[in-house]
Write a protein that holds these residues in place. Structure first.
Motif, PDB file in Angstrom:
ATOM      1  N   SER A  22     -47.149 -10.899  -6.034  1.00  0.00           N
ATOM      2  CA  SER A  22     -47.608 -10.149  -4.852  1.00  0.00           C
ATOM      3  C   SER A  22     -46.978  -8.762  -4.696  1.00  0.00           C
ATOM      4  CB  SER A  22     -47.446 -10.973  -3.572  1.00  0.00           C
ATOM      5  OG  SER A  22     -46.098 -11.050  -3.168  1.00  0.00           O
ATOM      6  N   SER A  26     -48.282  -5.986  -2.034  1.00  0.00           N
ATOM      7  CA  SER A  26     -47.297  -5.490  -1.056  1.00  0.00           C
ATOM      8  C   SER A  26     -47.166  -3.974  -1.133  1.00  0.00           C
ATOM      9  CB  SER A  26     -45.935  -6.136  -1.286  1.00  0.00           C
ATOM     10  OG  SER A  26     -45.994  -7.508  -1.040  1.00  0.00           O
ATOM     11  N   ASP A  30     -47.908  -1.513   1.894  1.00  0.00           N
ATOM     12  CA  ASP A  30     -46.851  -0.606   2.374  1.00  0.00           C
ATOM     13  C   ASP A  30     -47.337   0.838   2.405  1.00  0.00           C
ATOM     14  OD1 ASP A  30     -45.137  -2.762   2.589  1.00  0.00           O
ATOM     15  OD2 ASP A  30     -43.992  -2.286   0.774  1.00  0.00           O
TER      16      ASP A  30
END
Length: 87
Positions: A22, A26, A30
């Protein structure tokens, strides 16, 4: 550092249950959050705002990969600056 980022990104895609699981998702989340903070609130809540953030992220990601491949920071910086002026 950029090469490590690229390697981790790819590993998270090719080994979804591995230690980098992941990471790619992520990283996208972000960056989209950071870019959202740069948009006016009325824009950031729209589909067009999300599309614009996604487009900027795609340009930045491509520029990073190009920088890793060529090391030509002057050309890449000029290209990113030119793109950002179009926004």
């Amino acid at each position: 550092m950029l090469v490590l980022w690229a390697q981790a990104y790819v590993r998270s895609l090719t080994e979804p249950d591995g230690p980098w699981a992941s990471f790619a998702q992520s990283t996208v989340d972000d960056w989209l959050a950071v870019l959202a903070r740069a948009q006016p609130p009325a824009v950031r809540r729209t589909r067009a705002g999300l599309a614009q953030r996604t487009q900027v992220l795609a340009v930045l990601r491509g520029a990073i990969l190009d920088l890793i491949a060529t090391g030509d920071s002057r050309r890449i910086t000029a290209a990113v600056d030119a793109y950002l002026r179009t926004l």
